[in-house]
Design an enzyme around this catalytic site. Structure first.
Site, PDB file in Angstrom:
ATOM      1  N   ARG A  62      58.880  16.884  -5.530  1.00 48.53           N
ATOM      2  CA  ARG A  62      57.584  16.375  -5.046  1.00 48.53           C
ATOM      3  C   ARG A  62      56.835  15.576  -6.118  1.00 48.53           C
ATOM      4  O   ARG A  62      55.597  15.593  -6.154  1.00 48.53           O
ATOM      5  CB  ARG A  62      56.674  17.516  -4.581  1.00 48.53           C
ATOM      6  CG  ARG A  62      57.143  18.180  -3.320  1.00 48.53           C
ATOM      7  CD  ARG A  62      56.261  19.351  -2.974  1.00 48.53           C
ATOM      8  NE  ARG A  62      56.752  19.981  -1.776  1.00 48.53           N
ATOM      9  CZ  ARG A  62      56.056  20.084  -0.645  1.00 48.53           C
ATOM     10  NH1 ARG A  62      54.843  19.631  -0.570  1.00 48.53           N
ATOM     11  NH2 ARG A  62      56.590  20.670   0.394  1.00 48.53           N
ATOM     12  N   ARG A 103      49.857  12.964 -16.221  1.00 44.88           N
ATOM     13  CA  ARG A 103      49.266  13.428 -17.478  1.00 44.88           C
ATOM     14  C   ARG A 103      50.242  14.365 -18.187  1.00 44.88           C
ATOM     15  O   ARG A 103      50.333  14.368 -19.416  1.00 44.88           O
ATOM     16  CB  ARG A 103      47.927  14.141 -17.220  1.00 44.88           C
ATOM     17  CG  ARG A 103      47.292  14.693 -18.456  1.00 44.88           C
ATOM     18  CD  ARG A 103      45.920  14.140 -18.768  1.00 44.88           C
ATOM     19  NE  ARG A 103      44.978  14.359 -17.711  1.00 44.88           N
ATOM     20  CZ  ARG A 103      43.939  15.177 -17.805  1.00 44.88           C
ATOM     21  NH1 ARG A 103      43.739  15.885 -18.901  1.00 44.88           N
ATOM     22  NH2 ARG A 103      43.098  15.300 -16.810  1.00 44.88           N
ATOM     23  N   SER A 118      34.678  15.792 -18.177  1.00 47.32           N
ATOM     24  CA  SER A 118      34.859  14.384 -17.776  1.00 47.32           C
ATOM     25  C   SER A 118      33.604  13.818 -17.149  1.00 47.32           C
ATOM     26  O   SER A 118      33.434  12.599 -17.082  1.00 47.32           O
ATOM     27  CB  SER A 118      36.015  14.264 -16.782  1.00 47.32           C
ATOM     28  OG  SER A 118      35.744  15.055 -15.639  1.00 47.32           O
ATOM     29  N   ASP A 119      32.728  14.683 -16.655  1.00 46.80           N
ATOM     30  CA  ASP A 119      31.496  14.202 -16.035  1.00 46.80           C
ATOM     31  C   ASP A 119      30.458  15.312 -16.074  1.00 46.80           C
ATOM     32  O   ASP A 119      30.797  16.479 -16.271  1.00 46.80           O
ATOM     33  CB  ASP A 119      31.742  13.731 -14.594  1.00 46.80           C
ATOM     34  CG  ASP A 119      32.405  14.789 -13.740  1.00 46.80           C
ATOM     35  OD1 ASP A 119      33.647  14.885 -13.790  1.00 46.80           O
ATOM     36  OD2 ASP A 119      31.692  15.543 -13.068  1.00 46.80           O
ATOM     37  N   GLU A 171      35.507  23.309 -12.035  1.00 44.72           N
ATOM     38  CA  GLU A 171      36.875  22.806 -11.956  1.00 44.72           C
ATOM     39  C   GLU A 171      37.516  23.463 -10.748  1.00 44.72           C
ATOM     40  O   GLU A 171      36.807  23.989  -9.911  1.00 44.72           O
ATOM     41  CB  GLU A 171      37.625  23.036 -13.286  1.00 44.72           C
ATOM     42  CG  GLU A 171      37.631  24.448 -13.814  1.00 44.72           C
ATOM     43  CD  GLU A 171      38.750  25.275 -13.254  1.00 44.72           C
ATOM     44  OE1 GLU A 171      38.463  26.148 -12.401  1.00 44.72           O
ATOM     45  OE2 GLU A 171      39.909  25.087 -13.696  1.00 44.72           O
ATOM     46  N   MET A 172      38.832  23.425 -10.605  1.00 48.29           N
ATOM     47  CA  MET A 172      39.386  23.840  -9.315  1.00 48.29           C
ATOM     48  C   MET A 172      40.606  24.756  -9.395  1.00 48.29           C
ATOM     49  O   MET A 172      41.282  24.957  -8.389  1.00 48.29           O
ATOM     50  CB  MET A 172      39.733  22.589  -8.477  1.00 48.29           C
ATOM     51  CG  MET A 172      38.549  21.677  -8.276  1.00 48.29           C
ATOM     52  SD  MET A 172      38.861  20.315  -7.151  1.00 48.29           S
ATOM     53  CE  MET A 172      38.756  21.138  -5.567  1.00 48.29           C
ATOM     54  N   GLU A 173      40.923  25.317 -10.542  1.00 41.50           N
ATOM     55  CA  GLU A 173      42.193  26.066 -10.652  1.00 41.50           C
ATOM     56  C   GLU A 173      42.142  27.408 -11.382  1.00 41.50           C
ATOM     57  O   GLU A 173      43.013  28.255 -11.172  1.00 41.50           O
ATOM     58  CB  GLU A 173      43.256  25.183 -11.351  1.00 41.50           C
ATOM     59  CG  GLU A 173      43.778  24.015 -10.540  1.00 41.50           C
ATOM     60  CD  GLU A 173      42.891  22.778 -10.610  1.00 41.50           C
ATOM     61  OE1 GLU A 173      42.001  22.733 -11.489  1.00 41.50           O
ATOM     62  OE2 GLU A 173      43.073  21.874  -9.778  1.00 41.50           O
ATOM     63  N   ARG A 202      46.328  25.987 -19.024  1.00 39.07           N
ATOM     64  CA  ARG A 202      45.876  24.850 -18.228  1.00 39.07           C
ATOM     65  C   ARG A 202      45.073  23.913 -19.110  1.00 39.07           C
ATOM     66  O   ARG A 202      44.169  24.356 -19.838  1.00 39.07           O
ATOM     67  CB  ARG A 202      45.039  25.358 -17.048  1.00 39.07           C
ATOM     68  CG  ARG A 202      44.188  24.304 -16.396  1.00 39.07           C
ATOM     69  CD  ARG A 202      43.641  24.717 -15.048  1.00 39.07           C
ATOM     70  NE  ARG A 202      42.423  24.002 -14.709  1.00 39.07           N
ATOM     71  CZ  ARG A 202      42.347  22.698 -14.428  1.00 39.07           C
ATOM     72  NH1 ARG A 202      43.420  21.949 -14.425  1.00 39.07           N
ATOM     73  NH2 ARG A 202      41.179  22.133 -14.145  1.00 39.07           N
ATOM     74  N   GLY A 260      42.829  20.668 -18.431  1.00 36.45           N
ATOM     75  CA  GLY A 260      42.324  19.823 -17.355  1.00 36.45           C
ATOM     76  C   GLY A 260      40.980  19.223 -17.691  1.00 36.45           C
ATOM     77  O   GLY A 260      40.538  19.250 -18.839  1.00 36.45           O
TER      78      GLY A 260
END
Ligand code: HPA
Length: 240
Positions: free
Chosen positions: A44, A25, A208-209, A184-186, A88, A90
């Site tokens: 990576r 993305r 997104s959901d 979310e996660m961050e 961010r 996301g």
């Protein structure tokens, strides 16, 4: 000069970095926004690009998923590559009736079940908080959105969770009762690193959901493409 996770020179990054979770993305955003985006790191496969947007330098780099991954990249960008602000961009899962799939959520602050900021302040409850100048710049850019989308931007708290699949029974209901908009996660980690290093950070998310009604959830392909409004607000913050 390289760091363990970024192979680039200090001048390779712009002062402002847009940071999606997904490195593919990041590549897509870089090529959508900029004609002159150049790959500056791919350690990576965590792709980072720099170019110019509206005449100003801008970088875009993936963070990976979750707070430890984002913390590594944000720390190295802030400490060793002259980065001043990270925005961010996301996706999130809504737990609020107001924030519908496709809407934009701007995170003022983030609750978390992670230990990541407890490690910084074992004796108090640290409050991870967005940069006001970035947040206010993002909100001023709401006028640039299509008219029908201007009331589809929500500002408030999110929950940065460590588990994507495991949910503590009853927790989301309590978070919703306290006005939390989305999962979310961050973000709690991003705001913690920015505070530690005296830099600026903001999170702008596309819903997104919805955990209230999965019938409208985005497909994986839609998750990759339907973030134009979030990008408008995020770039305004990046270049303010
Ligand atoms: N949890 C965390 N992050 C997410 C979710 C979720 O349920 N949905 C979209 N991003």
């Amino acid at each position: 000069m390289s760091t363990p996770h970024i192979a680039a020179e200090p001048g390779d990054f712009a002062p402002a970095v847009l940071m999606p979770g997904d490195p593919k993305r990041a590549e897509k955003i870089a090529h959508t926004l900029m004609n002159d985006a150049k790959l500056v790191t791919d350690v990576r496969s965590m792709l980072g690009f720099t170019g110019t947007y509206r005449g100003k330098p801008l970088s875009v780099m993936g963070s990976g998923m979750g707070q430890p991954s984002l913390t590594i990249y944000a720390t190295e960008l802030f400490k060793f590559f002259g980065v001043e602000r990270i925005i961010r961009v996301g996706t999130c899962g809504s737990i609020s009736a107001q924030a519908r799939v496709g809407d934009t959520v701007v995170a003022m602050s983030a609750h978390t079940d992670s230990h990541i900021n407890v490690a910084r302040f074992p004796e108090i409850t640290f409050a991870p908080c967005a940069s006001w100048s970035l947040l206010s710049a993002a909100m001023r850019a709401v006028d640039e959105l299509p008219e029908a989308d201007r009331d589809r931007v929500h500002v408030g708290t999110v929950f940065s969770e460590d588990h994507f699949y495991f949910k503590v029974p009853g927790l989301l209901e309590r978070l919703r009762a306290y006005g939390t908009l989305a999962l979310e996660m961050e973000t709690a980690a991003l705001y913690g690193v920015a505070a530690e290093l005296g830099r600026e950070a903001l999170t702008v998310l596309t819903v997104s959901d919805s955990l209230l009604d999965h019938s409208q959830d985005m497909t994986p392909q839609e998750r990759e493409t339907k973030f134009a409004n979030a990008l408008t607000l995020a770039t305004a913050a990046a270049l303010c």
